[in-house]
Write an enzyme that holds these catalytic residues in place. Structure first.
Site, PDB file in Angstrom:
ATOM      1  N   SER A 237       0.848  -1.194   0.000  1.00 12.71           N
ATOM      2  CA  SER A 237       0.000   0.000   0.000  1.00 12.71           C
ATOM      3  C   SER A 237       0.884   1.244   0.000  1.00 12.71           C
ATOM      4  O   SER A 237       2.063   1.194   0.361  1.00 12.71           O
ATOM      5  CB  SER A 237      -0.913   0.008   1.229  1.00 12.71           C
ATOM      6  OG  SER A 237      -0.146   0.047   2.418  1.00 12.71           O
ATOM      7  N   HIS A 238       0.298   2.372  -0.400  1.00 17.22           N
ATOM      8  CA  HIS A 238       1.085   3.597  -0.494  1.00 17.22           C
ATOM      9  C   HIS A 238       1.673   4.006   0.855  1.00 17.22           C
ATOM     10  O   HIS A 238       2.828   4.439   0.934  1.00 17.22           O
ATOM     11  CB  HIS A 238       0.213   4.743  -1.034  1.00 17.22           C
ATOM     12  CG  HIS A 238      -0.075   4.644  -2.493  1.00 17.22           C
ATOM     13  ND1 HIS A 238       0.857   4.187  -3.407  1.00 17.22           N
ATOM     14  CD2 HIS A 238      -1.183   4.960  -3.219  1.00 17.22           C
ATOM     15  CE1 HIS A 238       0.338   4.224  -4.620  1.00 17.22           C
ATOM     16  NE2 HIS A 238      -0.899   4.681  -4.537  1.00 17.22           N
ATOM     17  N   ILE A 239       0.903   3.848   1.933  1.00 21.08           N
ATOM     18  CA  ILE A 239       1.420   4.286   3.230  1.00 21.08           C
ATOM     19  C   ILE A 239       2.556   3.378   3.691  1.00 21.08           C
ATOM     20  O   ILE A 239       3.501   3.821   4.336  1.00 21.08           O
ATOM     21  CB  ILE A 239       0.297   4.357   4.288  1.00 21.08           C
ATOM     22  CG1 ILE A 239       0.823   5.092   5.531  1.00 21.08           C
ATOM     23  CG2 ILE A 239      -0.239   2.969   4.644  1.00 21.08           C
ATOM     24  CD1 ILE A 239      -0.253   5.483   6.512  1.00 21.08           C
ATOM     25  N   ARG A 242       5.604   4.557   1.819  1.00 22.66           N
ATOM     26  CA  ARG A 242       6.112   5.801   2.396  1.00 22.66           C
ATOM     27  C   ARG A 242       6.839   5.533   3.712  1.00 22.66           C
ATOM     28  O   ARG A 242       7.860   6.164   4.003  1.00 22.66           O
ATOM     29  CB  ARG A 242       4.962   6.796   2.595  1.00 22.66           C
ATOM     30  CG  ARG A 242       4.410   7.350   1.291  1.00 22.66           C
ATOM     31  CD  ARG A 242       3.597   8.607   1.525  1.00 22.66           C
ATOM     32  NE  ARG A 242       2.286   8.344   2.069  1.00 22.66           N
ATOM     33  CZ  ARG A 242       1.203   8.087   1.339  1.00 22.66           C
ATOM     34  NH1 ARG A 242       1.296   8.034   0.018  1.00 22.66           N
ATOM     35  NH2 ARG A 242       0.037   7.890   1.915  1.00 22.66           N
TER      36      ARG A 242
END
Length: 631
Positions: A237-239, A242
């Site tokens: 996932s993007h989080i 990051r």
């Protein structure tokens, strides 16, 4: 007696015929309410600790059926799914236990959502009613929670917790699941429901956060050293990406008691990861501790002026478009080197500077003036949120010249887009404006500011594609982020559109590893448990800024991609889902996705890739690829 719950369920089924009549049946309903609560009493008396796995599974099925009789869907679907898992052979073997765990998680998500809804309906009214009666506040604080605890769903929750423990034990899944590879972190302990409330905030001292819920769209503020959460996290996932790029220790705790105990910590703590387990100890030196911090200033290239407002894929260049458009075009040039079942979507793009041209139109003079005024009010903190919203609203109000609208529609037709997708020019322009406006989204603004990117330098291109009506969507990292093994890839798959995965919607994706050379069969790491799938049609307008995929800056997911038609949502029960129940299909799909991922990496010069795609029938679509961060 052991047989009593089963007889209660049997009686409730018989009563449901009378209760369900158009005229209802008052006496039958009252008896049913009594039986519903009597069932809960029987479960509450059960000695769960003395039960073996099969007894826990059977009791959970009965408790779930009791809840389904009271509340209907989605619990009937969850019951059918769990029964289907029970019918499979090889009970308590690793693969079966992973599927059982996914089924338990899916049911737990449905139950949690339902109980939260009940609590939100009861608690505010109880508080208002209690205040009117002069009731002491301490009697009102937990009123809604006590109502929930008295419902049959609470008995089911106890059984699901016990069954989850058995499933994890048999699947060799511990209480913890690591999302990033950081082994230790020191910071001030703080417990919170989510991290939405700290968006835009900076911390002078490193923080260790105990967070109940992670949504997936949030930014991780500077100063966060570790996030320990009860939320299931998709590794790709993007989080999660990051967090890895910001060197934040991110882990999921699957055990309520363990997590609740950790949230009691205050002051400085040290988090240590060892052999897949996480410990939190009091104390630690905060002066030299790490944490996500403001990145080194990132250089953003200034785009060249473009005479056109819309480009065909043959006209894509790095001077006018971002990485999404150009990376996909690079793969398109190497199409002959890809497996014959690989497809690439047709594409056109609105280059850098198109929005700025629109803003310079005389019809938009007042809007441009207001945006400039609002930009001057930005301070770089949490107080900026309403200002950013005002800027986005102003952008959505701009008037796009008809000449640009016509240019977009004609380019789509020239690229071979289906004609029925290009008839609504207004909807196309609204979607494009949504992408332009996302430059001023909160997570984008805060992340760019932390990276030293001045927002005045950010330009937004828009990649336009027909939305593939995906059966399944996947994200693939061609170097496994868990161990950085260049020979092993890691892939996650969800039913429907990929936003459910990259946005970390509740539940888990199907996760698996596979060897890059195909010498080893794929190995499943997690079974799917997402509660919804997203269904899409029409065109999609993807953000493609000059502030994404830069060295030292993971821009993935910061800006928005906007579908011309809002995604539909379909509740998943997995009772007939071949992703779980058709092993041959799933193995074949995993092999194909692995083969495509390796081929795309090779086409991109051997640079590890972060690939997004989808599966339709026997075909695999690659919709975007970017260099993988953190390797």
């Amino acid at each position: 007696e052991w047989w009593v719950p089963g007889k209660i369920i049997e009686a409730r089924h018989k009563l449901s015929h009378y209760i369900g009549q158009p005229s209802g049946h008052r006496d039958g309903l009252l008896v049913d309410v009594f039986l519903e609560n009597w069932f809960k009493v029987q479960i509450d008396k059960s000695d769960i600790g003395s039960m073996d796995g099969e007894a826990i599974l059977d009791t959970t099925l009965s408790a779930l059926e009791n809840v389904a009789l009271s509340y209907g869907e989605p619990f009937w679907g969850c019951l059918t799914q769990l029964r289907k898992v029970k019918e499979r052979g090889d009970h308590w073997q690793q693969d079966w236990s992973r599927i059982l765990k996914a089924s338990v998680e899916r049911t737990s998500l449905a139950l949690s959502s339902f109980m939260d809804k009940i609590h939100s309906m009861v608690q505010p009214n109880a508080v208002e009613f209690g205040k009117a009666l002069g009731t002491k506040e301490e009697y009102l604080t937990n009123f809604g929670e006590e109502v929930v605890r008295g419902m049959p769903g609470f008995a089911l929750s106890r059984m699901l917790t016990a069954l989850d423990h058995k499933a994890r034990e048999s699947a060799n899944i511990g209480a913890w699941e690591m999302v990033t590879g950081i082994k230790t972190a020191v910071g001030e302990a703080s417990a919170m429901d989510d991290i939405v409330g700290i968006q835009g905030k900076s911390f002078d001292k490193p923080q260790v956060l105990f967070v109940k819920q992670i949504g997936g769209i949030e930014d991780i503020p500077p100063g966060i050293a570790a996030i320990l959460t009860r939320s299931s996290m998709d590794i790709l996932s993007h989080i999660a990406i990051r967090a890895r790029n910001q060197n934040v220790l991110l882990a999921t705790c699957h055990d309520d008691a363990t997590f609740d105990e950790m949230t009691k910590n205050t002051g400085a703590v040290t988090v240590t990861v060892d052999a897949g387990s996480v410990t939190v100890a009091a104390g630690g030196d905060l002066s030299g501790a790490g944490g996500s911090s403001s990145a080194k200033s990132v250089s953003v290239s200034k785009p060249a002026a473009c005479s056109k407002n819309v480009l065909l894929d043959s006209e894509f260049t790095t001077a006018h478009l971002g990485g999404k458009s150009n990376n996909l075009q690079e793969v398109r040039k190497k199409a002959a080197e890809l497996p014959d079942f690989v497809k690439l979507p047709q594409s056109v793009a609105m280059p850098f500077g198109t929005f700025e041209k629109v803003l310079e139109e005389s019809d938009n003079a007042e809007v441009a003036k207001e945006i400039a005024s609002l930009e001057k009010k930005l301070e770089g903190g949490q107080k900026d949120a309403p200002v950013l919203e005002d800027i986005r609203n102003q952008i959505m109000a701009v008037a796009v010249p008809e000449a640009i609208q016509s240019e977009l529609i004609e380019a789509c037709k020239a690229a071979g887009f289906p004609e029925e997708l290009t008839t609504d020019a207004d909807a196309c322009i609204e979607a494009a404006k949504g992408v332009w406006a996302s430059k001023w989204g909160e997570r984008a603004f805060y992340s760019c500011r932390r990276a030293g990117v001045h927002h005045g330098e950010v330009r937004m291109a828009v990649l336009v594609q027909p939305l593939v009506e995906a059966e399944f969507a996947f994200v693939s990292h061609t170097v496994n982020p868990a161990n950085n093994d260049p020979k092993e890839m890691y892939v996650e798959v969800v039913v429907g559109q990929g936003e459910a995965l990259v946005g970390n919607h509740p539940g888990r994706a199907l996760g698996f590893t596979c060897s890059k050379d195909g010498s080893q069969p794929p190995q499943v790491c997690s079974a799917p448990s997402k509660s919804v799938s997203l269904e899409g049609v029409g065109l999609i307008f993807r953000s493609d800024s000059n502030a994404e995929d830069l060295p030292g800056f993971a821009g993935a997911g910061l800006f928005d991609s906007v579908p011309m038609v809002e995604h539909g949502r379909r509740t998943l029960s997995y009772r007939h889902e071949k992703l779980i129940h058709d092993t041959g299909f799933t193995n074949d799909m995993m092999k194909k996705v692995g083969e495509v991922s390796a081929a795309v990496e090779k086409a991109m010069g051997g640079v590890p890739q972060d690939i997004e795609g989808c599966v339709v029938g026997g075909e695999v679509f690659v919709v975007q690829t970017r260099p993988q961060v953190g390797v």
